[in-house]
Design a protein around this motif. Sequence first.
Motif, PDB file in Angstrom:
ATOM      1  N   LYS A   1       0.831  -1.205   0.000  1.00 28.54           N
ATOM      2  CA  LYS A   1       0.000   0.000   0.000  1.00 28.54           C
ATOM      3  C   LYS A   1       0.868   1.258   0.000  1.00 28.54           C
ATOM      4  N   ILE A   2       1.961   1.197   0.742  1.00 27.39           N
ATOM      5  CA  ILE A   2       2.847   2.365   0.823  1.00 27.39           C
ATOM      6  C   ILE A   2       3.522   2.627  -0.523  1.00 27.39           C
ATOM      7  N   THR A   3       4.082   1.568  -1.111  1.00 27.81           N
ATOM      8  CA  THR A   3       4.800   1.790  -2.374  1.00 27.81           C
ATOM      9  C   THR A   3       3.842   2.123  -3.512  1.00 27.81           C
ATOM     10  N   ALA A   4       2.604   1.653  -3.402  1.00 28.17           N
ATOM     11  CA  ALA A   4       1.647   1.919  -4.473  1.00 28.17           C
ATOM     12  C   ALA A   4       1.099   3.338  -4.418  1.00 28.17           C
ATOM     13  N   SER A   5       1.372   4.050  -3.315  1.00 31.52           N
ATOM     14  CA  SER A   5       0.791   5.389  -3.173  1.00 31.52           C
ATOM     15  C   SER A   5       1.393   6.378  -4.174  1.00 31.52           C
ATOM     16  N   GLY A   6       2.612   6.103  -4.660  1.00 25.19           N
ATOM     17  CA  GLY A   6       3.232   7.013  -5.624  1.00 25.19           C
ATOM     18  C   GLY A   6       4.146   8.028  -4.980  1.00 25.19           C
ATOM     19  N   TYR A   7       4.069   8.193  -3.682  1.00 25.17           N
ATOM     20  CA  TYR A   7       4.923   9.175  -3.012  1.00 25.17           C
ATOM     21  C   TYR A   7       6.256   8.578  -2.586  1.00 25.17           C
ATOM     22  N   PHE A   8       6.245   7.228  -2.428  1.00 21.49           N
ATOM     23  CA  PHE A   8       7.447   6.601  -1.872  1.00 21.49           C
ATOM     24  C   PHE A   8       8.113   5.693  -2.891  1.00 21.49           C
ATOM     25  N   THR A   9       9.435   5.694  -2.845  1.00 26.97           N
ATOM     26  CA  THR A   9      10.134   4.662  -3.611  1.00 26.97           C
ATOM     27  C   THR A   9      10.890   3.793  -2.609  1.00 26.97           C
ATOM     28  N   LEU A  10      10.744   2.500  -2.808  1.00 24.38           N
ATOM     29  CA  LEU A  10      11.342   1.564  -1.869  1.00 24.38           C
ATOM     30  C   LEU A  10      12.819   1.411  -2.213  1.00 24.38           C
ATOM     31  N   VAL A  11      13.674   1.694  -1.237  1.00 22.99           N
ATOM     32  CA  VAL A  11      15.107   1.572  -1.480  1.00 22.99           C
ATOM     33  C   VAL A  11      15.515   0.110  -1.322  1.00 22.99           C
TER      34      VAL A  11
END
Lengths: 372, 304
Positions: free
Chosen positions: A66-76
């Motif tokens: 859900k977090i990565t799909a929001s568009g604001y975050f990129t998973l390092v």
Amino acid sequence: MRILRILLEKEFRQIFRDPAILRIIFMLPTVQLLLMPLAADYEVKNIKICVVDYDHSPYSHKLINKITASGYFTLVDYADSYDEALGYIEQDEADLVLQVPRSFEKDLVREDEAKLFMALNAINGVKANLGGAYLRSIIIDFNNDVRLEWMQLPRFNPQPIISISPINWYNPLMNYQLFMVPGILVILVTLVGAFLSALNIVKEKEIGTIEQINVTPIKKYQFILGKLIPFWVLGLIVLTIGLLISRYVYGIIFVGSITTVYFFAGVYLLAVLGLGLLVSTFANTQQQAMLLSFFMMMIFIMLGGLYTSIDSMPDWVKTFTKINPVTYFIEVTRMVILKGSTLVDIRSHLITVLGFAIVLNSLAVWNYKKRS
Amino acid sequence: MKAVSANSIKKIFNVEKSTVTALQGLSFDVEQGELFGVIGPDGAGKTTLFRILTTLMLAQEGSAQVDGFDVVKDFKEIRKRIGYMPGRFSLYQDLTVEENLSFFATLFNTSISANYDLVKDIYEHIEPFKYRRAGALSGGMKQKLALCCALIHRPTVLFLDEPTTGVDAVSRQEFWELLKNLQKQGITILVSTPYMDEASLCNRVALLQEGKLLDIDSPEGIIKKFKKPLWAIRSTKMFRLLQDLKKMDNVESCFPFGQEHHVTFKEVLNISSLEKELTALGHRDLKMNQIQATIEDSFMELMK
């Protein structure tokens, strides 16, 4: 009249023969308007997040998705331990660490309560603040989803809930470009109006041509008008280029009337030209004029409400913004372009800027001497 | 009526707390139609004097009239009838020769054709380049263009501030010939220069040093005032010769002057004894001639 005409003729000839000036007038606004609004965007995107998932459960996966799909975050990266994740922050490769404890799913299911840990890199305060807030709201959202999934909610909420549905007037999508482009345009018009004119007059002082002009019988007002009119015209040309770019590149469609903007710009240019003239009476070399202009431009931009809201400044700083002509033009362009304000709505701005024009020009004329 | 008359003009500049007196009460008159030279080394106050007379600067004390008008009260009238050519080239470098000329003609409410006869001789030199930008002209051409621009409104008094500084010898000569022609047309010309040799081309010269007038007279008059016999001496070792001569008791003054040293003596000179003395000091190929003094010699004498 004949004298004024030859002065203008000479001035325009000189401007059109100087490739540097032409480039400044036509290229600079174009490039700046194409680049700056993209950079001056307050929406924080691409927040780099590092996840430490000790749980590896379906729920923790769901949350991370859900977090990565929001568009604001990129998973390092998925880090194995908190220390490893902190390493990413130290290397400035991550802005945010989210730690999911081992018993996350178990606690959530059994105890109806689970805890998450968030570590923020607060060197860039804005990013940390907004990143944290975004993440929090995503987690709250996730929480609601989980609750919906599990329990049959009663028909009415057991606790009273105030739900808010906001509407953004004048800029429904909160598009920053709509807000920044007119502001940057104002800065560019100011640059041409105030500082190119100052540099131009000081150049005549520096190369001594003003001496040759001073021994002729031309009147003070003729000389000053001969300098002001060309830059007044150039200022309006820059405004036109800028408005075309904002219309065709950024797709900003005027709500208000374009003549209102031009009318105000005409008066505004008188004020900033007066400022340029005043600078030129003080400076003896182009270098002095340039440094003075640079210093004033910084203040104009910072205290003009272009990047930051004037309302959030301390009261004593607010007084400075009131004597900054840029503030008024930025407000007016935004009002007319976004809100559709008319001349009646901006009359107080108009009167103030007219006041500036009168005061600055009188000071400049008073301080301009044909002899030492 | 005098073309220019100055009465005890004083100008003081404040330079970082200290004061510099540029002009210490100058008084002089220039007759109508005269070619008047202001001669002096750099820093003598020539430009300051010209700027005051052309109404660009105010003097602290004293008064001056140009063409019968006061430089303070009637500066507007004066600006209509004088021509000023500053020492530094100050026309628009990015305008062409023709554009510069017609620009200044229009500022004086006249046109090139109306006064063409006056500038014709000068303008002919630069006419082949009339579509060239002023900045691309050679030094001599620039001077001629500046002179044209200063003349285009047919001034009664022309002020030329160091017009020949930095100009080659041929152009300098040409320039002075042009000035002589202008003088014939009845224009009063004030010209300043640091070159002493140009002084002899003027009707009268004012020798200026450190803001003080040393003398005003015709070039011949100034030379006549130099009463002492003057000797030109040269040898193979010029620098040592200068030092040796200055040490001698009988030598009153000694200045290097081109290839020779110009020397005056306190008492009547015994050539052979001087020659012996110098030969004893190791000087060879000694040449000694009695010569006519020049303006520069007079200036050196006055400066002492």
